[in-house]
Design an enzyme around this catalytic site. Structure first.
Site, mmCIF file in Angstrom:
data_model
loop_
_atom_site.group_PDB
_atom_site.id
_atom_site.type_symbol
_atom_site.label_atom_id
_atom_site.label_comp_id
_atom_site.label_asym_id
_atom_site.label_seq_id
_atom_site.Cartn_x
_atom_site.Cartn_y
_atom_site.Cartn_z
ATOM 1 C CG ASN A 12 32.533 -63.151 -17.387
ATOM 2 O OD1 ASN A 12 32.303 -62.992 -16.189
ATOM 3 N ND2 ASN A 12 33.679 -63.597 -17.841
ATOM 4 N N GLY A 40 31.591 -65.843 -21.006
ATOM 5 C CA GLY A 40 32.246 -66.481 -19.853
ATOM 6 C C GLY A 40 32.550 -67.917 -20.240
ATOM 7 C CE LYS A 41 39.037 -68.301 -20.618
ATOM 8 N NZ LYS A 41 39.119 -68.153 -22.074
ATOM 9 C CB ALA A 43 28.089 -69.317 -19.479
ATOM 10 C CG ASN A 44 31.200 -68.876 -23.829
ATOM 11 O OD1 ASN A 44 30.123 -68.316 -23.688
ATOM 12 N ND2 ASN A 44 32.327 -68.217 -24.064
ATOM 13 C CD GLU A 140 36.801 -66.597 -17.848
ATOM 14 O OE1 GLU A 140 37.263 -65.845 -18.714
ATOM 15 O OE2 GLU A 140 35.603 -66.965 -17.852
ATOM 16 C CB THR A 215 43.152 -76.474 -28.998
ATOM 17 O OG1 THR A 215 43.480 -75.300 -28.256
ATOM 18 C CG2 THR A 215 42.230 -77.353 -28.170
ATOM 19 C CG ASP A 242 33.861 -63.951 -33.693
ATOM 20 O OD1 ASP A 242 34.933 -63.992 -33.054
ATOM 21 O OD2 ASP A 242 32.799 -63.526 -33.189
ATOM 22 C CG ASP A 248 35.046 -71.045 -24.047
ATOM 23 O OD1 ASP A 248 36.016 -71.497 -23.396
ATOM 24 O OD2 ASP A 248 34.705 -69.849 -24.015
HETATM 25 P P1 ADP Z 1 41.436 -70.977 -28.303
HETATM 26 O O1 ADP Z 1 40.165 -70.488 -28.916
HETATM 27 O O2 ADP Z 1 41.284 -71.437 -26.888
HETATM 28 O O3 ADP Z 1 42.629 -70.081 -28.505
HETATM 29 P P2 ADP Z 1 42.256 -72.621 -30.564
HETATM 30 O O4 ADP Z 1 42.532 -71.371 -31.329
HETATM 31 O O5 ADP Z 1 43.342 -73.639 -30.509
HETATM 32 O O6 ADP Z 1 41.795 -72.351 -29.074
HETATM 33 O O7 ADP Z 1 40.954 -73.279 -31.209
HETATM 34 C C1 ADP Z 1 40.229 -74.313 -30.601
HETATM 35 C C2 ADP Z 1 39.638 -75.232 -31.657
HETATM 36 O O8 ADP Z 1 38.771 -74.478 -32.531
HETATM 37 C C3 ADP Z 1 40.654 -75.873 -32.585
HETATM 38 O O9 ADP Z 1 41.143 -77.074 -32.028
HETATM 39 C C4 ADP Z 1 39.824 -76.113 -33.840
HETATM 40 O O10 ADP Z 1 39.017 -77.250 -33.671
HETATM 41 C C5 ADP Z 1 38.903 -74.899 -33.860
HETATM 42 N N1 ADP Z 1 39.461 -73.801 -34.677
HETATM 43 C C6 ADP Z 1 39.991 -72.631 -34.235
HETATM 44 N N2 ADP Z 1 40.375 -71.839 -35.267
HETATM 45 C C7 ADP Z 1 40.073 -72.527 -36.395
HETATM 46 C C8 ADP Z 1 40.195 -72.268 -37.801
HETATM 47 N N3 ADP Z 1 40.714 -71.114 -38.255
HETATM 48 N N4 ADP Z 1 39.776 -73.231 -38.670
HETATM 49 C C9 ADP Z 1 39.242 -74.387 -38.230
HETATM 50 N N5 ADP Z 1 39.079 -74.686 -36.929
HETATM 51 C C10 ADP Z 1 39.485 -73.782 -36.024
#
Ligand code: ADP
Length: 299
Positions: A12, A40-41, A43-44, A140, A215, A242, A248
């Site tokens: 996307n 897009g998931k 592509a990422n 997606e 995760t 961010d 992804d």
């Molecule tokens: P999604 O982005 O799909 O919601 P998560 O929020 O669980 O998934 O994040 C995916 C991965 O990104 C985590 O397992 C971790 O490795 C990393 N991550 C996300 N947020 C943080 C953070 N605030 N600090 C450190 N690692 C993070």
């Protein structure tokens, strides 16, 4: 060993406009400067598998014949993703319309466009899937595309499914999945409404899939396997700016490490490190770290 990954998924263009507040129905608001970025998931995840995971990565997807497709292909090519089996269709390239309010909240409308044209891989795309050590898919795209890729796999190749956004899966898809990757929200949605606790939901999912990787944002992830003790992989402490695309990056790197012969827990360690690095930068594909930075953080 390089390891081959076929990512079967969406692409996307994200059209992002900052706003003071999101418009209510009937309202027009003036926003700030438009930013267009590749997303897009699928592509990422392909960018993450190639750049941060250093796997030989092919992207199996459908794009339109428009300028947005060119932006996506440039980003994929820059990361070293093989894009020769990407199909071009007469639909517009998938587009996400995103407003970001001053308090950081996103409102998103996705127009799937060409992503909806993706079906079971055929011809050279099918051959590429059949060569892969790991096939990585998300939701997606039509479920037929996921199922077709699962059927095209060679014996012994792993199907890694990132069930995002969560959707009803058929029995054949459930049976085909080797590794399921879900965040807390997706785990609860897939396991059914009786669970408030994501960990218990993910535990239930191990009755259907051999390995579930849940995760946990800043807390890293947990690897759950039927009849084995769960293993938690903590994330390093980082200053997050961010979180777009963190999941992804995680999936792409996990798939790349598995394709290179790593066990699930070592692969999850690299994925957690890569996800943590991704949240320290803005954007999705732009935020994917390089492999050397991931290796430094894992050691
Ligand atoms: P999604 O982005 O799909 O919601 P998560 O929020 O669980 O998934 O994040 C995916 C991965 O990104 C985590 O397992 C971790 O490795 C990393 N991550 C996300 N947020 C943080 C953070 N605030 N600090 C450190 N690692 C993070």
């Amino acid at each position: 060993m390089t390891g081959q990954v076929a990512v079967v998924g969406s692409a996307n263009i994200d059209l992002v406009v900052p706003v003071d507040h999101h418009p209510v129905p009937g309202e027009t608001v003036l926003g700030g400067t438009l930013r267009r970025s590749p997303g897009g998931k699928g592509a990422n995840q392909a960018v993450a598998a190639a750049r941060a995971g250093q796997a030989d990565t092919s992207f199996v997807a459908a794009l339109g014949r428009d300028e947005h497709a060119d932006i996506l292909l440039r980003s994929l090519d820059d990361a070293g993703v093989r894009t020769d089996v990407v199909r071009r269709t007469d639909s517009p390239t998938g587009t996400a319309l995103i407003t970001v309010s001053a308090d950081g909240e996103n409102a998103i409308v996705v127009a799937p466009g060409a992503n909806a044209d993706l079906g079971a891989p055929e011809g050279e795309a099918r051959d590429r899937v059949a060569q892969a050590d790991v096939v990585l898919a998300q939701l997606e795209i039509p479920l037929d595309a996921v199922l077709g890729a699962a059927r095209a796999r060679r014996s012994g190749a792993l199907l890694v499914l990132n069930a995002a956004p969560p959707a009803e899966l058929t029995a054949e898809v459930w049976d085909a999945v080797d590794v399921l990757v879900v965040n807390e929200h997706e785990a609860r949605a897939l396991a059914g409404s009786e669970h408030d606790d994501a960990r218990a939901a993910a535990d239930d999912l191990t009755a259907r899939v051999g390995t579930v990787v849940l995760t946990l944002g800043a807390a890293g992830c947990v690897v759950l396997q039927h009849d084995a003790d769960p293993v938690t992989v903590a994330a390093p402490t980082v200053s997050a700016v961010d979180t777009t695309g963190a999941g992804d990056t995680f999936c792409g790197v996990l798939a790349a490490a598995l394709a290179q012969g790593a066990g699930t827990v070592p692969a999850a360690r690299r994925a957690v490190a890569a996800g943590a690095l991704a949240v320290t930068r803005h954007g999705a594909q732009e935020a994917v770290p390089d492999a050397a930075a991931v290796t430094r953080l894992v050691r």
